[in-house]
Design a protein around this motif. Structure first.
Motif, mmCIF file in Angstrom:
data_model
loop_
_atom_site.group_PDB
_atom_site.id
_atom_site.type_symbol
_atom_site.label_atom_id
_atom_site.label_comp_id
_atom_site.label_asym_id
_atom_site.label_seq_id
_atom_site.Cartn_x
_atom_site.Cartn_y
_atom_site.Cartn_z
ATOM 1 N N CYS A 87 0.661 -1.005 0.191
ATOM 2 C CA CYS A 87 -0.129 -0.098 0.195
ATOM 3 C C CYS A 87 1.027 1.414 -0.193
ATOM 4 C CB CYS A 87 -0.841 -0.045 1.166
ATOM 5 S SG CYS A 87 -2.256 1.248 1.085
ATOM 6 N N PHE A 88 1.872 1.163 0.672
ATOM 7 C CA PHE A 88 2.970 2.276 0.843
ATOM 8 C C PHE A 88 3.380 2.323 -0.518
ATOM 9 C CE2 PHE A 88 7.396 3.641 1.045
ATOM 10 C CZ PHE A 88 7.241 5.006 1.684
ATOM 11 N N CYS A 89 3.747 1.264 -1.132
ATOM 12 C CA CYS A 89 4.514 1.452 -2.362
ATOM 13 C C CYS A 89 3.637 2.153 -3.528
ATOM 14 C CB CYS A 89 5.024 -0.025 -3.206
ATOM 15 S SG CYS A 89 6.307 -0.682 -2.013
ATOM 16 N N ASN A 90 2.398 1.576 -3.591
ATOM 17 C CA ASN A 90 1.200 2.356 -4.310
ATOM 18 C C ASN A 90 1.004 3.727 -4.061
ATOM 19 O OD1 ASN A 90 0.546 -0.187 -5.320
ATOM 20 N ND2 ASN A 90 -1.307 -0.468 -4.003
ATOM 21 N N ALA A 91 0.991 4.274 -2.877
ATOM 22 C CA ALA A 91 1.189 5.681 -2.552
ATOM 23 C C ALA A 91 2.351 6.363 -3.200
ATOM 24 C CB ALA A 91 1.298 6.113 -1.178
ATOM 25 N N VAL A 92 3.586 5.816 -3.280
ATOM 26 C CA VAL A 92 4.710 6.403 -3.721
ATOM 27 C C VAL A 92 4.876 6.690 -4.946
ATOM 28 C CG1 VAL A 92 7.181 6.683 -3.577
ATOM 29 C CG2 VAL A 92 5.965 5.985 -1.657
ATOM 30 N N GLU A 93 4.222 5.180 -5.758
ATOM 31 C CA GLU A 93 4.222 5.438 -7.146
ATOM 32 C C GLU A 93 3.115 5.976 -7.713
ATOM 33 O OE1 GLU A 93 3.648 0.923 -7.411
ATOM 34 O OE2 GLU A 93 5.687 0.690 -6.770
ATOM 35 N N ASP A 94 2.015 6.353 -6.784
ATOM 36 C CA ASP A 94 0.970 7.300 -7.338
ATOM 37 C C ASP A 94 1.736 8.816 -7.245
ATOM 38 O OD1 ASP A 94 -1.623 8.609 -7.623
ATOM 39 O OD2 ASP A 94 -1.468 9.160 -5.642
ATOM 40 N N LEU A 95 2.483 9.098 -6.304
ATOM 41 C CA LEU A 95 3.166 10.309 -6.226
ATOM 42 C C LEU A 95 4.115 10.365 -7.593
ATOM 43 C CD1 LEU A 95 5.133 11.667 -3.316
ATOM 44 C CD2 LEU A 95 6.052 11.985 -5.238
ATOM 45 N N LEU A 96 4.893 9.083 -8.022
ATOM 46 C CA LEU A 96 5.739 9.268 -8.969
ATOM 47 C C LEU A 96 5.072 9.283 -10.335
ATOM 48 C CD1 LEU A 96 8.252 6.799 -7.613
ATOM 49 C CD2 LEU A 96 8.846 9.188 -8.018
ATOM 50 N N GLY A 97 3.959 8.769 -10.445
ATOM 51 C CA GLY A 97 3.026 8.665 -11.612
ATOM 52 C C GLY A 97 3.616 7.436 -12.425
ATOM 53 N N VAL A 98 4.235 6.221 -11.722
ATOM 54 C CA VAL A 98 4.581 5.106 -12.269
ATOM 55 C C VAL A 98 4.058 3.855 -12.126
ATOM 56 C CG1 VAL A 98 7.257 6.052 -12.670
ATOM 57 C CG2 VAL A 98 6.363 4.730 -10.391
ATOM 58 N N GLU A 99 4.305 2.767 -12.962
ATOM 59 C CA GLU A 99 3.591 1.600 -12.561
ATOM 60 C C GLU A 99 4.797 0.637 -12.623
ATOM 61 O OE1 GLU A 99 1.132 -0.486 -15.497
ATOM 62 O OE2 GLU A 99 -0.427 -0.117 -13.966
ATOM 63 N N PRO A 100 4.887 -0.326 -11.666
ATOM 64 C CA PRO A 100 6.085 -1.395 -11.567
ATOM 65 C C PRO A 100 5.920 -2.152 -12.881
ATOM 66 C CG PRO A 100 4.437 -1.515 -9.807
ATOM 67 C CD PRO A 100 4.015 -0.377 -10.446
ATOM 68 N N PRO A 101 7.124 -2.953 -13.219
ATOM 69 C CA PRO A 101 7.158 -3.956 -14.172
ATOM 70 C C PRO A 101 6.009 -5.119 -14.107
ATOM 71 C CG PRO A 101 9.123 -3.510 -12.953
ATOM 72 C CD PRO A 101 8.454 -2.632 -12.625
#
Lengths: 419, 321
Positions: A87-101
C-alpha cells in the motif's frame, strides 16, 4: 480476571452494569478495551478504548528512507505485512506517476493473495473458537499452516517477505518452489470446499449466527465500512476491482457478496473469497511474466500520493507527502479496522452479550494497525490527556483548517462534545 | 467392621469419593484425548488431569474484595460433597454392595443438582458481574434441563411390559428395583419409549456436564469462565473434582436406568465399561461438532423438543410401547 468492575452509572440507570471486554480477555488477540453497558444480558451501549499498543510507526517511517520503509511497515500488523508495504509502494508510485514492471506486479499479487488466504483461514478458526467451536479453530489453523509454509518457500519467511519495494520488488520469488505451491493450493482447494460446505450445512451454526450483528447496506455506507464486512451486507466494494493495482486488472475473479449482513454472511463471504483467492493464485502462477523486477527508483520528488490496497479486512489507505528528500515528510496510515470498528455502534446495540462478542470479532478487527494515539501526560507530569480530549482537539483543528481553506467542514459533532 | 465404618468406607473410598474421583479424572483424560484426536492434536498424558488438581490444591485461595466470604468458600465443598454422595448412591446399587436398598431416584436427582446449585450460589457470592451473568445463565439452564431429565428417567420406572400375558412395571423409584426389573424383562432401552427417553436424557446429561453446546455458564470467550471466574486454588480444584465426579456418575446412572446395569461376570463388566465409555464418547463428540448456543436458544430447545420427546416417551411407556 480482575478487569471486570461494576461502576455506578448515571441516576435512573440502576439496573445497568458495565461489562469490560478487555484490555485482556479470551476474546481478544490484542489489548483493546470494550466497555459494554448491559441491562441483564442485553447490551445498551458499547464503547471502545484503543490506546494500549500504539507503536508510533508513522513517526518511525518519517525517519527512514523510502527503501527502508516497506520493511518497517510490514510490522504494522501481525497479519497484513504485504498489505501495508505494498500500500505504501502504491502511494509513492502514485506520487511518481509510475507503474512497476509486470513481473513485480504479479509477484505482489501472489504474496498478497497468499496473505489473504492465511488471514481468512485465521479468522475462520478464531470465529469458531469465539463461539465455542474449537474443532473448527483447530482444523482451519491446520489448513492455514501449509499456506504459511508456501509463503516461506517462495519468499523466505512465513509472514514478512521483505519483498515489496517502491517501483517493484526487491527480490524474485523462489520459483523452484512453484510446483510445491501449486500442490498445496490443490489440496487447500478441496479443504476449503469441505469447510465451506460444512459451515453452510450446519443447522446449529446457522441458528447461532444468522440474524446476529446485522449491518444494513445504509449503515455500511454511513459508517464507511470496508472489506468483507461491507460485502457481507451486499455492498460490492473491492479496491482490487474498483481501482486495480498489481495484476488484479488482468486476472479473472469475482467480487463475493452476500445480502444478509449478519455474522453468518460475513463467514460465508470470507470462505467463498478463499476460493477466489486460490483462483487468482493459480492464474498468477500460470501467467507469471519474465522481465525486470524493479524500475530502480533513485529519487522521489516533492509531492503527495495516495495508495489504496484491498487488505483481507478491507480497504487500506496510505498517504505520503514528500519534500524531495530521501525520507517522506509525512506518512499517514488508515487501516481498514479503523472504520470497521466504529460500526459496532450500529451492529451491537440491543443484542445479548453472547451475540455481541461474536459480532465484535466478525469484522476481524486488528487493533495494533488502528492505534493512533496513547494517553498523553504532559512533561510536567500533570494532567493526562485522554482520548476524548485529543479527539476534541483534532476536531477543532479540522474546523480551523476547513475555515482557512474556505471549505465547509463536513464534521458532525455528537451532542455533548467528543466521544 | 461396624455398620457405620462400612458406610464411611462406601462413601469415601469405594465406590464413593476416592474411586469415583479416580474414575472421573480418567474419563476427563479420555475426554481431552478424544477431543485432541478430533482436532488433530496429540492430547495430554493420562496423569495430566490428576496433576492439574494437585497443582490447583497447592495454590493460594484468593478472596475477592466484594465477595460474601462464607458462602464463597463453602460452596465448592457443597458441590463436591453432593457429587460425592450421588456417586456412591449410584454405584452401590450397580455393584450390589449394600445390604439393603439405598439408591432412590429422587435423592440421586437432588444430589446431582447440588454441584450446579452450589456453583450458582458461589458465583453469586463472588461479587463479580461476569460471574453473576454466568450464574443467571446456569439457573436458566438448570430450569431448562431438569424437567425433561426427570421425565426421561421416570420412563424406566413406569415402563409397562408384557410378561407371560401379565402387565408388569418396575413401579418403583428405587434404583435396585429398576435394576431388578431390567434383569427380569430386559433393558428399558430395548423398547421405543426407553430409546426416546434415553436420547432425551443423554442431551440433558450434556447440559448437566456443562459441555458445548451448553457451556453457556462458563463461556470463556463471552464471560471469561463466568460462574467459575473468581475461583482459584482449592475452591476451583473442588469444583473440578465435582465435575469429574459427575462425569463418572451420570453415564453410569444412564446405564443403570436404561441399559441393564452391571452383571457380575467378566463379560458383564466389560459390556458395562463399554456402555459407559460409549456414552462419554458420544458426549465428547457432540461437544466437538457444535458451537455454543445462546442461553435463550438452549432454554427453548429443552422446554420445546427435548421436553416433548421425554413426555411422549413417558406416555408411551405407560401405554406399553
Amino acid at each position: 480476571m480482575s478487569t471486570s468492575t461494576t461502576e455506578p452509572r448515571a441516576a435512573g440507570a440502576d439496573d445497568r452494569s458495565v461489562v469490560q471486554i478487555g484490555p485482556f480477555h479470551p476474546l481478544l488477540e490484542e489489548p483493546v478495551g470494550f466497555e459494554l453497558t448491559v441491562e441483564g444480558e442485553r447490551v445498551v451501549a458499547v464503547d471502545a478504548r484503543m490506546d494500549y499498543i500504539h507503536k508510533g510507526i508513522e513517526r518511525l517511517a518519517q525517519q527512514r528512507t523510502y527503501d527502508m520503509i516497506p520493511i518497517l511497515l510490514e510490522r504494522i500488523c501481525g497479519i497484513c505485512s504485504v498489505t501495508h508495504s505494498v500500500c505504501f509502494c502504491n502511494a509513492v508510485e502514485d506520487l511518481l506517476g509510475v507503474e512497476p514492471p509486470p513481473r513485480a506486479r504479479y509477484i505482489r499479487t501472489i504474496i498478497g493473495e497468499l496473505e489473504r488466504v492465511h488471514s481468512h483461514l485465521l479468522w475462520v478458526g478464531l470465529a469458531g473458537h469465539f463461539i465455542g467451536y474449537n474443532t473448527v479453530f483447530m482444523w482451519a489453523w491446520k489448513y492455514r499452516e501449509p499456506v504459511c509454509d508456501v509463503f516461506e518457500m517462495l519468499t523466505g519467511h512465513r509472514q514478512n517477505s521483505a519483498i515489496p519495494l517502491v517501483g517493484g520488488v526487491r527480490r524474485d520469488l523462489r520459483v523452484e518452489y512453484l510446483p510445491e505451491a501449486r500442490r498445496v493450493l490443490d489440496e487447500l482447494d478441496g479443504q476449503v470446499r469441505m469447510l465451506t460446505e460444512a459451515v453452510l450445512d450446519d443447522p446449529v451454526l446457522a441458528a447461532r449466527l444468522r440474524g446476529v450483528g446485522v449491518l444494513t447496506p445504509q449503515q455500511v455506507v454511513d459508517y464507511g465500512v470496508v472489506g468483507p464486512t461491507a460485502r457481507a451486507s451486499g455492498v460490492a466494494t473491492d479496491v482490487r476491482r474498483d481501482d486495480p493495482y498489481a495484476a488484479y486488472g488482468e486476472l479473472d475473479w469475482q467480487v463475493i457478496t452476500a445480502p444478509e449482513g449478519d455474522v453468518f454472511a460475513k463467514a460465508v463471504v470470507r470462505l467463498l473469497e478463499l476460493a477466489e483467492s486460490i483462483k487468482i493464485l493459480r492464474q498468477a502462477f500460470d501467467r507469471l511474466p519474465g522481465g525486470d523486477l524493479s524500475l530502480g527508483i533513485r529519487h522521489v520528488p516533492a509531492g503527495e500520493g495516495i495508495g489504496r490496497y484491498e487488505a483481507p479486512r478491507g480497504e487500506d489507505v496510505h498517504y505520503v507527502r514528500s519534500n524531495g528528500t530521501n525520507m517522506p515528510e509525512r506518512l499517514k496510515v488508515r487501516a481498514p479496522s479503523f472504520t470497521n470498528i466504529a460500526s459496532f455502534q450500529a451492529s451491537c446495540i440491543g443484542a445479548s452479550i453472547a451475540d455481541v462478542t461474536i459480532t465484535l470479532a466478525a469484522c476481524d478487527p486488528c487493533y495494533s494497525c488502528t492505534e493512533r494515539t496513547i494517553v498523553v501526560r504532559d512533561a510536567a507530569g500533570g494532567e493526562a490527556r485522554a482520548v476524548g480530549d485529543l479527539i476534541a482537539r483534532s476536531q477543532r483543528e479540522t474546523r480551523r483548517i476547513a475555515a482557512e481553506l474556505g471549505r465547509p467542514a463536513d464534521l458532525v459533532l455528537p451532542a455533548g462534545g467528543a466521544r | 467392621m461396624g455398620a457405620i465404618a462400612e458406610w464411611v468406607f462406601h462413601l469415601l473410598v469405594f465406590p464413593g469419593v476416592l474411586f469415583s474421583v479416580t474414575l472421573g479424572l480418567v474419563l476427563v483424560w479420555l475426554e481431552r484425548k478424544v477431543t485432541a484426536l478430533v482436532q488433530w492434536r496429540k492430547g495430554p498424558p493420562l496423569a495430566q488431569p490428576f496433576w492439574d488438581v494437585v497443582k490447583l490444591f497447592g495454590k493460594e485461595t484468593i478472596l475477592p474484595a466484594d465477595s460474601v466470604p462464607r458462602a464463597f468458600l463453602a460452596m465448592p465443598l457443597v458441590a463436591f460433597a453432593g457429587a460425592g454422595v450421588a456417586a456412591s448412591l449410584v454405584w452401590l446399587p450397580l455393584l450390589g454392595l449394600a445390604e439393603r436398598p439405598v439408591g432412590d431416584l429422587i435423592v440421586v436427582l437432588y444430589l446431582l443438582a447440588m454441584p450446579s446449585l452450589a456453583l450458582i450460589l458461589g458465583a453469586s457470592a463472588s461479587g463479580n458481574p461476569l460471574a453473576a451473568i454466568g450464574a443467571s445463565r446456569d439457573v436458566k439452564l438448570l430450569l431448562g434441563y431438569e424437567l425433561p431429565f426427570v421425565a426421561a428417567l421416570l420412563v424406566a420406572a413406569f415402563q409397562v411390559r408384557d410378561v407371560d400375558g401379565a402387565q408388569v412395571s418396575a413401579g418403583t423409584l428405587s434404583l435396585e428395583g429398576i435394576l431388578a426389573f431390567q434383569q427380569q424383562v430386559g433393558s428399558v432401552l430395548a423398547r421405543p419409549s426407553g430409546l426416546l427417553a434415553f436420547l432425551a436424557a443423554i442431551i440433558c446429561v450434556q447440559a448437566k456436564l456443562g459441555r458445548v453446546p451448553f457451556d453457556v455458564a462458563e463461556a470463556e470467550t463471552e464471560i471469561g469462565e463466568g460462574a467459575l471466574l473468581e475461583y482459584g486454588g482449592v475452591g476451583l480444584g473442588l469444583f473440578k473434582l465435582a465435575h469429574a465426579l459427575q462425569l463418572a456418575t451420570l453415564p453410569a446412572l444412564l446405564v443403570l436406568v436404561f441399559w441393564g446395569g452391571l452383571t457380575a461376570t467378566v463379560w458383564g463388566v466389560l459390556a458395562f465399561a463399554g456402555k459407559v465409555l460409549a456414552i462419554v464418547v458420544v458426549v465428547v463428540l457432540v461437544e466437538n461438532t457444535n458451537p455454543r448456543v445462546r442461553i435463550d436458544q438452549a432454554l427453548r430447545f429443552f422446554w420445546g423438543p427435548v421436553a416433548l420427546v421425554a413426555l411422549v416417551a413417558l406416555l408411551a411407556a405407560r401405554l406399553g410401547y
